[in-house]
Motif scaffolding. Structure first.
Motif, PDB file in Angstrom:
ATOM      1  N   UNK A   1      65.733  47.248  52.020  1.00  0.00           N
ATOM      2  CA  UNK A   1      65.986  46.571  51.056  1.00  0.00           C
ATOM      3  C   UNK A   1      64.899  45.964  50.212  1.00  0.00           C
ATOM      4  N   UNK A   2      65.143  45.522  48.935  1.00  0.00           N
ATOM      5  CA  UNK A   2      64.058  44.690  48.473  1.00  0.00           C
ATOM      6  C   UNK A   2      63.636  43.367  49.016  1.00  0.00           C
ATOM      7  N   UNK A   3      64.694  42.554  49.444  1.00  0.00           N
ATOM      8  CA  UNK A   3      64.626  41.308  50.089  1.00  0.00           C
ATOM      9  C   UNK A   3      63.783  41.348  51.545  1.00  0.00           C
ATOM     10  N   UNK A   4      63.989  42.538  52.111  1.00  0.00           N
ATOM     11  CA  UNK A   4      63.279  42.693  53.386  1.00  0.00           C
ATOM     12  C   UNK A   4      61.800  42.650  53.371  1.00  0.00           C
ATOM     13  N   UNK A   5      61.108  43.366  52.137  1.00  0.00           N
ATOM     14  CA  UNK A   5      59.932  43.557  52.182  1.00  0.00           C
ATOM     15  C   UNK A   5      59.057  42.126  52.041  1.00  0.00           C
ATOM     16  N   UNK A   6      59.634  40.950  51.081  1.00  0.00           N
ATOM     17  CA  UNK A   6      58.716  39.730  51.310  1.00  0.00           C
ATOM     18  C   UNK A   6      58.841  39.007  52.755  1.00  0.00           C
ATOM     19  N   UNK A   7      60.181  39.317  53.374  1.00  0.00           N
ATOM     20  CA  UNK A   7      60.464  38.775  54.763  1.00  0.00           C
ATOM     21  C   UNK A   7      59.556  39.367  55.653  1.00  0.00           C
ATOM     22  N   UNK A   8      59.091  40.608  55.566  1.00  0.00           N
ATOM     23  CA  UNK A   8      58.245  41.367  56.402  1.00  0.00           C
ATOM     24  C   UNK A   8      56.759  40.582  56.231  1.00  0.00           C
ATOM     25  N   UNK A   9      56.500  40.391  54.959  1.00  0.00           N
ATOM     26  CA  UNK A   9      54.959  39.685  54.942  1.00  0.00           C
ATOM     27  C   UNK A   9      55.145  38.189  55.329  1.00  0.00           C
ATOM     28  N   UNK A  10      56.197  37.481  55.174  1.00  0.00           N
ATOM     29  CA  UNK A  10      56.203  36.308  55.518  1.00  0.00           C
ATOM     30  C   UNK A  10      56.244  36.112  57.217  1.00  0.00           C
ATOM     31  N   UNK A  11      57.015  37.259  57.640  1.00  0.00           N
ATOM     32  CA  UNK A  11      56.869  37.038  59.278  1.00  0.00           C
ATOM     33  C   UNK A  11      55.833  37.373  59.681  1.00  0.00           C
ATOM     34  N   UNK A  12      54.979  38.381  59.325  1.00  0.00           N
ATOM     35  CA  UNK A  12      53.778  38.689  59.668  1.00  0.00           C
ATOM     36  C   UNK A  12      52.640  37.490  59.524  1.00  0.00           C
ATOM     37  N   UNK A  13      52.664  36.719  58.279  1.00  0.00           N
ATOM     38  CA  UNK A  13      51.675  35.768  58.083  1.00  0.00           C
ATOM     39  C   UNK A  13      52.066  34.659  59.266  1.00  0.00           C
ATOM     40  N   UNK A  14      53.315  34.316  59.691  1.00  0.00           N
ATOM     41  CA  UNK A  14      53.782  33.412  60.621  1.00  0.00           C
ATOM     42  C   UNK A  14      53.316  33.935  61.789  1.00  0.00           C
ATOM     43  N   UNK A  15      53.412  35.039  62.214  1.00  0.00           N
ATOM     44  CA  UNK A  15      52.857  35.500  63.412  1.00  0.00           C
ATOM     45  C   UNK A  15      51.395  35.266  63.687  1.00  0.00           C
ATOM     46  N   UNK A  16      50.646  35.486  62.335  1.00  0.00           N
ATOM     47  CA  UNK A  16      49.007  35.244  62.625  1.00  0.00           C
ATOM     48  C   UNK A  16      48.698  33.802  62.596  1.00  0.00           C
ATOM     49  N   UNK A  17      49.687  32.826  61.826  1.00  0.00           N
ATOM     50  CA  UNK A  17      49.373  31.389  62.100  1.00  0.00           C
ATOM     51  C   UNK A  17      49.577  30.891  63.508  1.00  0.00           C
ATOM     52  N   UNK A  18      50.564  31.599  64.095  1.00  0.00           N
ATOM     53  CA  UNK A  18      50.992  30.804  65.506  1.00  0.00           C
ATOM     54  C   UNK A  18      50.413  31.675  66.590  1.00  0.00           C
ATOM     55  N   UNK A  19      49.308  32.799  66.195  1.00  0.00           N
ATOM     56  CA  UNK A  19      48.678  33.730  67.177  1.00  0.00           C
ATOM     57  C   UNK A  19      50.079  34.373  68.177  1.00  0.00           C
ATOM     58  N   UNK A  20      50.978  35.010  67.471  1.00  0.00           N
ATOM     59  CA  UNK A  20      52.181  35.370  68.277  1.00  0.00           C
ATOM     60  C   UNK A  20      52.033  37.017  67.813  1.00  0.00           C
ATOM     61  N   UNK A  21      52.889  37.671  68.802  1.00  0.00           N
ATOM     62  CA  UNK A  21      52.832  39.414  68.420  1.00  0.00           C
ATOM     63  C   UNK A  21      54.166  39.126  67.735  1.00  0.00           C
ATOM     64  N   UNK A  22      54.192  40.441  66.879  1.00  0.00           N
ATOM     65  CA  UNK A  22      55.281  40.802  65.859  1.00  0.00           C
ATOM     66  C   UNK A  22      55.899  41.967  66.207  1.00  0.00           C
ATOM     67  N   UNK A  23      57.354  42.066  66.148  1.00  0.00           N
ATOM     68  CA  UNK A  23      58.022  43.244  66.379  1.00  0.00           C
ATOM     69  C   UNK A  23      58.902  43.450  65.205  1.00  0.00           C
ATOM     70  N   UNK A  24      58.566  44.755  64.652  1.00  0.00           N
ATOM     71  CA  UNK A  24      59.455  45.071  63.500  1.00  0.00           C
ATOM     72  C   UNK A  24      60.419  46.087  63.899  1.00  0.00           C
ATOM     73  N   UNK A  25      61.855  45.702  63.564  1.00  0.00           N
ATOM     74  CA  UNK A  25      63.162  46.512  63.754  1.00  0.00           C
ATOM     75  C   UNK A  25      63.991  46.792  62.755  1.00  0.00           C
ATOM     76  N   UNK A  26      64.317  48.201  62.797  1.00  0.00           N
ATOM     77  CA  UNK A  26      65.399  48.672  62.137  1.00  0.00           C
ATOM     78  C   UNK A  26      66.302  49.543  62.751  1.00  0.00           C
ATOM     79  N   UNK A  27      67.711  49.124  62.285  1.00  0.00           N
ATOM     80  CA  UNK A  27      68.840  49.994  63.101  1.00  0.00           C
ATOM     81  C   UNK A  27      69.379  50.947  61.874  1.00  0.00           C
ATOM     82  N   UNK A  28      69.527  52.026  62.546  1.00  0.00           N
ATOM     83  CA  UNK A  28      69.907  53.305  61.678  1.00  0.00           C
ATOM     84  C   UNK A  28      71.435  53.278  61.724  1.00  0.00           C
ATOM     85  N   UNK A  29      72.142  53.071  60.589  1.00  0.00           N
ATOM     86  CA  UNK A  29      73.520  53.131  60.381  1.00  0.00           C
ATOM     87  C   UNK A  29      74.038  54.293  59.936  1.00  0.00           C
TER      88      UNK A  29
END
Length: 305
Positions: free
Chosen positions: A164-192
């Motif tokens: 969805x449109x809102x999930x694209x900036x959420x992805x960017x925010x989450x990746x920036x956060x992971x970079x800031x705290x030196x964490x790994x990132x897992x991107x998940x999608x559920x097929x409905x």
């Protein structure tokens, strides 16, 4: 990205866990932690106003003393984190917290949730839910648990993507956060399965049972990788990313992936279902109430990037 972090304190167990999480996050990020206590003026309308309100400066000093005591007991050096204390009066805690966040240009509000089981509305807490729905910035909810170990810096950032449109900036925010705290990132999608023809480019008339096929999973996997490549294009040192495609219900898939207290979920409160549940979408609501670790939500991450 997170220069100013707000913790609303009511000195409950859940509030204490939010405080510990804020200090743990603030040190590597370099954030200033704003500690806010709200003096609710209408707790007992039958008491005279002068008995329901004390001098705010005295309350502010009490907040400082309590904060230093809590930090010392948890092993934090008070000088290792920049802290601001404030006390505000208001007829209700939720609107007062939101007003402060707007005025102080807060980047992230961190709140404890009740964590109680059995009563559905009590699992999140009315104040936390109101702030999640109305805050001008992302809100991180931290569940109260029986675990004595305080929250730590996230080791993994779990980012649900529903295309969805809102999930694209959420992805960017989450990746920036992971970079800031030196964490790994897992991107998940559920097929409905019922949604497959609308989202995955399947022609009308194709068998919807194909939504569980390996071909569809591969197609979704490639699409997720494209989103990740676009979101990390401007990151100098992007986090390690793992892309997962599940065939279970979205909320269940997110909880399955984010199964550790050191996992933080980043997701928009509005997804493909739009305004079906007012501001708080049904998937976000389920994750907020049942996630083991912290959950960061926002009405629109696009407004804070």
């Amino acid at each position: 990205m997170i220069n100013d972090l707000l913790v609303a304190r009511d000195f409950s167990t859940s509030s204490d866990r939010a405080l510990h999480a804020a200090f743990a996050w603030a040190r590597p990020i370099g954030s200033t932690v704003h500690l806010l206590a709200i003096q609710v003026t209408n707790d007992n309308p039958f008491e005279p106003a002068e008995q329901r309100s004390g001098p705010l400066e005295r309350l502010r000093e009490q907040l400082k003393d309590r904060t230093h005591s809590d930090m010392a007991q948890s092993g934090y050096d008070p000088g290792s984190v920049s802290v601001k204390h404030d006390v505000q009066r208001g007829e209700a805690a939720g609107p007062a917290i939101v007003r402060y966040a707007e005025r102080a240009e807060i980047d992230l509000i961190m709140m404890g949730t009740t964590g109680r089981r059995g009563v559905r509305r009590a699992m999140l807490g009315s104040v936390a839910e109101e702030v999640v729905r109305t805050a001008p910035c992302p809100v991180c909810t931290v569940r109260a648990t029986d675990e004595g170990k305080p929250p730590t810096v996230p080791e993994r950032v779990v980012i649900p993507v529903d295309f969805s449109a809102p999930s694209r900036p959420a992805l960017a925010y989450g990746l920036h956060l992971a970079q800031q705290v030196n964490a790994d990132a897992t991107i998940v999608h559920a097929i409905e399965e019922p949604s497959a023809p609308l989202i995955y480019g399947i022609e009308v008339g194709e068998k919807t049972k194909s939504s569980g096929s390996e071909a569809l999973k591969d197609r979704v996997h490639r699409a997720l990788n494209e989103w990740v490549e676009q979101a990390t294009a401007d990151l100098g040192n992007p986090p390690s990313c793992d892309v997962q495609v599940h065939t279970s219900a979205p909320a269940a898939a997110i909880r399955e992936v984010a199964s550790s207290p050191s996992d933080v979920v980043v997701m928009a409160t509005e997804g493909r279902t739009g305004m079906e549940r007012m501001v708080l979408g049904s998937v976000a609501e389920s994750v907020l109430r049942q996630a083991v670790g912290p959950v960061i939500t926002a009405r629109s991450f696009a407004e804070v990037l």
